[in-house]
Design an enzyme around this catalytic site. Structure first.
Site, PDB file in Angstrom:
ATOM      1  N   GLU A  34       0.952  -1.104  -0.058  1.00 41.98           N
ATOM      2  CA  GLU A  34      -0.109   0.138   0.062  1.00 41.98           C
ATOM      3  C   GLU A  34       0.760   1.213  -0.021  1.00 41.98           C
ATOM      4  O   GLU A  34       0.538   1.985   0.986  1.00 41.98           O
ATOM      5  CB  GLU A  34      -0.881   0.043   1.229  1.00 41.98           C
ATOM      6  CG  GLU A  34      -1.976  -1.210   1.122  1.00 41.98           C
ATOM      7  CD  GLU A  34      -2.399  -1.598   2.473  1.00 41.98           C
ATOM      8  OE1 GLU A  34      -2.071  -1.143   3.471  1.00 41.98           O
ATOM      9  OE2 GLU A  34      -3.237  -2.411   2.693  1.00 41.98           O
ATOM     10  N   PRO A  35       1.582   1.559  -1.188  1.00 37.21           N
ATOM     11  CA  PRO A  35       2.465   2.704  -1.027  1.00 37.21           C
ATOM     12  C   PRO A  35       1.694   4.010  -1.336  1.00 37.21           C
ATOM     13  O   PRO A  35       0.696   3.889  -2.072  1.00 37.21           O
ATOM     14  CB  PRO A  35       3.289   2.340  -2.241  1.00 37.21           C
ATOM     15  CG  PRO A  35       2.630   1.442  -3.155  1.00 37.21           C
ATOM     16  CD  PRO A  35       1.780   0.623  -2.254  1.00 37.21           C
ATOM     17  N   GLY A  36       1.940   5.153  -0.732  1.00 42.40           N
ATOM     18  CA  GLY A  36       1.302   6.232  -0.986  1.00 42.40           C
ATOM     19  C   GLY A  36       2.293   7.301  -1.378  1.00 42.40           C
ATOM     20  O   GLY A  36       2.405   7.819  -2.524  1.00 42.40           O
ATOM     21  N   ARG A  37       3.124   7.602  -0.519  1.00 46.28           N
ATOM     22  CA  ARG A  37       4.146   8.771  -0.702  1.00 46.28           C
ATOM     23  C   ARG A  37       4.876   8.397  -1.962  1.00 46.28           C
ATOM     24  O   ARG A  37       5.362   9.338  -2.535  1.00 46.28           O
ATOM     25  CB  ARG A  37       5.075   8.786   0.607  1.00 46.28           C
ATOM     26  CG  ARG A  37       6.027  10.094   0.706  1.00 46.28           C
ATOM     27  CD  ARG A  37       6.884   9.932   1.880  1.00 46.28           C
ATOM     28  NE  ARG A  37       6.388   9.501   3.058  1.00 46.28           N
ATOM     29  CZ  ARG A  37       5.776  10.645   3.885  1.00 46.28           C
ATOM     30  NH1 ARG A  37       6.019  11.846   3.677  1.00 46.28           N
ATOM     31  NH2 ARG A  37       5.079  10.277   5.240  1.00 46.28           N
ATOM     32  N   ARG A  76       3.137  20.026   6.049  1.00 48.48           N
ATOM     33  CA  ARG A  76       4.365  19.277   6.593  1.00 48.48           C
ATOM     34  C   ARG A  76       5.554  20.006   7.451  1.00 48.48           C
ATOM     35  O   ARG A  76       5.755  19.192   8.408  1.00 48.48           O
ATOM     36  CB  ARG A  76       4.772  18.492   5.357  1.00 48.48           C
ATOM     37  CG  ARG A  76       3.784  17.516   4.755  1.00 48.48           C
ATOM     38  CD  ARG A  76       4.335  16.497   3.817  1.00 48.48           C
ATOM     39  NE  ARG A  76       5.227  15.642   4.354  1.00 48.48           N
ATOM     40  CZ  ARG A  76       6.571  15.508   4.283  1.00 48.48           C
ATOM     41  NH1 ARG A  76       7.132  16.706   3.694  1.00 48.48           N
ATOM     42  NH2 ARG A  76       7.229  14.848   5.090  1.00 48.48           N
ATOM     43  N   CYS A 118      -1.309  34.175  10.277  1.00 45.57           N
ATOM     44  CA  CYS A 118      -0.561  34.693  11.555  1.00 45.57           C
ATOM     45  C   CYS A 118      -0.017  33.789  12.711  1.00 45.57           C
ATOM     46  O   CYS A 118      -0.924  33.498  13.661  1.00 45.57           O
ATOM     47  CB  CYS A 118      -1.541  35.536  11.863  1.00 45.57           C
ATOM     48  SG  CYS A 118      -2.030  37.130  10.830  1.00 45.57           S
ATOM     49  N   GLU A 119       0.898  32.963  12.011  1.00 49.33           N
ATOM     50  CA  GLU A 119       1.506  31.854  13.118  1.00 49.33           C
ATOM     51  C   GLU A 119       3.007  32.157  12.720  1.00 49.33           C
ATOM     52  O   GLU A 119       3.359  32.048  11.628  1.00 49.33           O
ATOM     53  CB  GLU A 119       0.948  30.638  12.910  1.00 49.33           C
ATOM     54  CG  GLU A 119      -0.550  30.456  12.886  1.00 49.33           C
ATOM     55  CD  GLU A 119      -0.792  30.101  14.443  1.00 49.33           C
ATOM     56  OE1 GLU A 119       0.251  29.576  15.143  1.00 49.33           O
ATOM     57  OE2 GLU A 119      -2.029  29.733  14.747  1.00 49.33           O
TER      58      GLU A 119
END
Length: 421
Positions: free
Chosen positions: A275-278, A314, A346-347
């Protein structure tokens, strides 16, 4: 390898200039390469050649229907973790018998939806979940195919927030309790036990943690078969990492991963699911943003972009690195300067990079965040009432908007004002 390359000093997505897409859709936006998606899927598929197998794309990495349809037409199955993902997969034309349902918190409603719509298997995470699946299946008069996710207590040597195979993680059943849990499953009339599931984490850069986990799964397979269970499918999860920093050593290749799978599990005569995603989606996409201001601080320069942490979270959430490159390449030999690269939210956490060496940039210049195709658009939000940004798919010299940017009115009008106000 990806298909985002410079030609005559301009960044292209396959055969389309990135600046041309920016002029058409505005910034910021995500753009994906069909050729890269298909190449990375096929690398996994070919790596397991000679074994009965199915490569299921982990939809949590990138769930736009155009991406799903592209991969499904190439033969991919889908790994889903919610009812919404299941329905997205079905809407993209993926048949139920190629959809695997993972996740620790499946509800009775989600289970009902999958059993009535078709499902390849549920990857079961706990006894209470198993009991719920059994009840829903019996109520419907069907049998639910299941694997049980075992937690092998293997350190994946990855970021703590994306490790899933250690004893303190919330996922799976301790492998030490597997025999009793499989016996319980076999006693339930609404379930059909077909295999074992394991997944130890994401962004792994070494094969050894996989090897340790799969060796434990191989031993468990033999034990469970001796107990009378028909273990015929092993779901190995995903997790193989990608090189976010081009200067770093590259993680193992799919072909090396496939060789290790064959070495550790090839003697068992089982069907393999991965089940690869990245690794399929990560380098298949970039996020393009525009410089709003170059600001001189006390001891540093800030590059203030129109993309922000709500668009690509991320770096803020995982301290993750993304290579950031200019869309128009600087002349060879141009001296670089250090920037803190930030967004307008605003962070203070809305920071993509600190002290990043870049060729000099100015307002309205475009930059691209590499390796942004996974866990980018799917994790975006409307924080600070910033509309979700467009997604674009490129195929050769064509491009299409596959998710449009909502207008401010569309975003605001989703709110409902009570009649007493």
């Amino acid at each position: 390898m990806d298909h985002f390359l410079y030609r005559d000093g301009a960044l292209y997505a396959e055969d389309v200039p990135v600046a041309e897409i920016a002029a058409a859709v505005g910034t910021p936006f995500y753009v994906y390469s069909t050729a890269t998606l298909l190449r990375h899927f096929r690398l996994f598929d070919e790596a397991l050649s000679g074994m009965d197998h199915l490569v299921c794309f982990a939809m949590k990495a990138a769930s736009n229907q155009a991406i799903l349809k592209t991969l499904a037409q190439a033969g991919a199955g889908m790994d889903v973790v919610s009812q919404g993902e299941y329905l997205r997969a079905k809407a993209a034309g993926v048949p139920g018998d190629k959809i695997v349902f993972s996740g620790v918190g499946k509800t009775a409603e989600e289970i009902h939806t999958a059993l009535t719509g078709g499902i390849r298997q549920f990857n079961v995470e706990s006894e209470p979940e198993m009991e719920t699946i059994n009840k829903v299946a019996l109520d419907l008069g069907v049998t639910a195919p299941i694997t049980i996710r075992v937690n092998p207590d293997v350190d994946a040597k990855t970021h703590a927030k994306i490790a899933t195979g250690k004893s303190e993680n919330k996922f799976g059943i301790p492998i030490s309790r597997a025999r009793e849990v499989y016996a319980l499953a076999a006693s339930m009339k609404g379930l059909e036990v077909i295999g074992i599931d394991v997944h130890i984490g994401s962004q792994l850069t070494e094969l050894e943690p996989f090897r340790l986990a799969y060796q434990k799964v191989a031993e468990l397979t033999e034990t469970l078969r001796a107990d009378g269970h028909n273990i015929r499918r092993l779901d190995l999860g995903g997790g193989l990492g990608i090189p976010y920093e081009r200067s770093n050593d590259a993680p193992p290749l799919p072909v090396e991963y496939g060789a290790m799978v064959k070495e550790t599990l090839g003697h068992l005569n089982v069907e393999i699911e991965i089940e690869p995603g990245r690794l399929i989606a990560g380098n298949s996409g970039i996020m393009v943003s525009k410089v709003i201001y170059v600001k001189q601080g006390e001891d540093r320069q800030f590059l203030i972009l129109d993309g922000a942490m709500n668009d690509l979270i991320r770096p803020a959430m995982y301290e993750a690195h993304h290579d950031i490159i200019p869309v128009i390449e600087a002349e060879p030999g141009t001296e670089q300067t250090a920037y803190d690269i930030v967004g307008p939210v605003c962070e203070s956490g809305d920071t993509f990079a600190k002290g990043r060496m870049m060729t000099p940039l100015q307002a309205d210049d475009l930059v691209a965040f590499r390796s942004a195709g996974a866990y980018g658009a799917v994790m975006s939000s409307e924080y600070n009432s910033r509309p979700l940004i467009p997604e674009v798919l490129v195929n050769g010299d064509q491009f299409a908007v596959i998710r449009k940017r909502p207008t401010f009115d569309e975003m605001i009008n989703r709110d409902t004002i009570p009649e007493w106000l």
